[in-house]
Motif scaffolding. Structure first.
Motif, PDB file in Angstrom:
ATOM      1  N   TRP A  54     -10.059 -32.406  69.198  1.00  0.00           N
ATOM      2  CA  TRP A  54     -11.367 -32.523  69.848  1.00  0.00           C
ATOM      3  C   TRP A  54     -12.472 -32.559  68.798  1.00  0.00           C
ATOM      4  O   TRP A  54     -13.416 -33.338  68.895  1.00  0.00           O
ATOM      5  N   CYS A  55     -12.339 -31.704  67.794  1.00  0.00           N
ATOM      6  CA  CYS A  55     -13.345 -31.623  66.725  1.00  0.00           C
ATOM      7  C   CYS A  55     -13.346 -32.883  65.869  1.00  0.00           C
ATOM      8  O   CYS A  55     -14.407 -33.441  65.555  1.00  0.00           O
ATOM      9  N   VAL A  56     -12.164 -33.323  65.497  1.00  0.00           N
ATOM     10  CA  VAL A  56     -12.050 -34.464  64.588  1.00  0.00           C
ATOM     11  C   VAL A  56     -12.518 -35.744  65.271  1.00  0.00           C
ATOM     12  O   VAL A  56     -13.172 -36.599  64.655  1.00  0.00           O
ATOM     13  N   GLU A  57     -12.218 -35.877  66.537  1.00  0.00           N
ATOM     14  CA  GLU A  57     -12.677 -37.031  67.322  1.00  0.00           C
ATOM     15  C   GLU A  57     -14.195 -37.137  67.273  1.00  0.00           C
ATOM     16  O   GLU A  57     -14.760 -38.210  67.017  1.00  0.00           O
ATOM     17  N   ALA A  58     -14.881 -36.023  67.512  1.00  0.00           N
ATOM     18  CA  ALA A  58     -16.343 -36.019  67.534  1.00  0.00           C
ATOM     19  C   ALA A  58     -16.920 -36.380  66.172  1.00  0.00           C
ATOM     20  O   ALA A  58     -17.923 -37.107  66.079  1.00  0.00           O
ATOM     21  N   VAL A  59     -16.285 -35.889  65.117  1.00  0.00           N
ATOM     22  CA  VAL A  59     -16.763 -36.195  63.761  1.00  0.00           C
ATOM     23  C   VAL A  59     -16.696 -37.692  63.488  1.00  0.00           C
ATOM     24  O   VAL A  59     -17.693 -38.322  63.100  1.00  0.00           O
ATOM     25  N   TYR A  60     -15.535 -38.284  63.688  1.00  0.00           N
ATOM     26  CA  TYR A  60     -15.388 -39.698  63.349  1.00  0.00           C
ATOM     27  C   TYR A  60     -16.181 -40.613  64.275  1.00  0.00           C
ATOM     28  O   TYR A  60     -16.644 -41.678  63.841  1.00  0.00           O
ATOM     29  N   GLU A  61     -16.383 -40.215  65.502  1.00  0.00           N
ATOM     30  CA  GLU A  61     -17.172 -41.051  66.400  1.00  0.00           C
ATOM     31  C   GLU A  61     -18.655 -41.050  66.036  1.00  0.00           C
ATOM     32  O   GLU A  61     -19.413 -41.874  66.534  1.00  0.00           O
ATOM     33  N   SER A  62     -19.070 -40.151  65.145  1.00  0.00           N
ATOM     34  CA  SER A  62     -20.461 -40.130  64.696  1.00  0.00           C
ATOM     35  C   SER A  62     -20.694 -41.043  63.498  1.00  0.00           C
ATOM     36  O   SER A  62     -21.831 -41.197  63.045  1.00  0.00           O
ATOM     37  N   VAL A  63     -19.636 -41.663  62.978  1.00  0.00           N
ATOM     38  CA  VAL A  63     -19.712 -42.431  61.733  1.00  0.00           C
ATOM     39  C   VAL A  63     -19.951 -43.922  62.006  1.00  0.00           C
ATOM     40  O   VAL A  63     -19.287 -44.527  62.849  1.00  0.00           O
ATOM     41  N   LYS A  64     -20.886 -44.505  61.266  1.00  0.00           N
ATOM     42  CA  LYS A  64     -21.157 -45.939  61.371  1.00  0.00           C
ATOM     43  C   LYS A  64     -19.907 -46.742  61.040  1.00  0.00           C
ATOM     44  O   LYS A  64     -19.201 -46.439  60.079  1.00  0.00           O
TER      45      LYS A  64
END
Length: 215
Positions: A54-64
């Protein structure tokens, strides 16, 4: 007697988890020939494990440059892993993400920088409060070039921190998509106590480290 049984249970559980990570089938996974995932509509895929997905998904989805992130399981020796099975620590799998990205916008090297910047790189078998082999850090490579990039970045970080970097390096073989209720979890459940107390703070900490890569 109750105390003795509790200690015995923990000892057996630890032993099972340990065997899951060191048995011959699991060792074969670590030395297998990697599978290369072909570009699809110009988009590439990369695979990472770094604690709760859940945490890792949110991190990468914030990346251009990242189009989508899918939660799942990878790195183990069993077929068709589930959340319940992987949580036993006996499947060899870790919670992982599939990052679908545009290589013309964001490179594999940058995704690796995001990976290390969004975790405690020295924590073994977990991230934050999530402990166990199913939460261990793994970087998956699809070819020798990626492996060399991973090894170089891992070595440089270890020297910078003067400490061992916990992330394992595995050949990518197969990604198993997690149950539907795990997808887009932070977006769909912003009031969840875990999201409030663990996932969002982890995301915000990453954002403060690498603002230049954010959408």
């Amino acid at each position: 007697m109750k105390k003795f049984l509790s200690v015995l249970f923990l000892a057996l559980l630890f032993n099972c988890n340990n065997q899951a990570q060191t048995n011959p089938k699991q060792e074969a996974i670590k030395t297998a020939t990697p599978v290369t995932v072909a570009l699809e509509n110009g988009k590439a895929k990369a695979y990472f494990a770094s604690g709760c997905f859940w945490c890792v998904e949110a991190v990468y989805e914030s990346v251009k440059g990242v189009d989508e992130v899918i939660n799942g399981y990878a790195g183990g020796h069993t077929q068709n892993p589930t959340y319940e099975k992987s949580n036993t620590g006996q499947t060899g799998h870790a919670e992982a993400v599939e990052v679908i990205y545009d290589p013309n916008i964001v490179s594999f090297e940058t995704l690796l920088d995001v990976y290390f910047a969004s975790q405690n790189p020295t924590q073994v078998n977990g991230q934050g409060p999530d402990r166990g082999s199913q939460y261990r850090s793994i970087i998956f490579y699809q070819n020798q070039e990626q492996k060399e990039i991973i090894d170089a970045k891992k070595k440089a970080l270890a020297e910078k921190l003067n400490s061992t970097v916990a992330a394992e390096v595995y050949p990518f073989l197969k990604f198993w998509i997690a149950e539907d209720y795990h997808q887009d979890y932070e977006k769909l459940h912003p009031e969840n106590p875990y999201i409030q107390n663990v996932s969002i703070p982890r995301l915000n900490k990453f954002k403060s480290k690498m603002p230049e890569v954010l959408k």
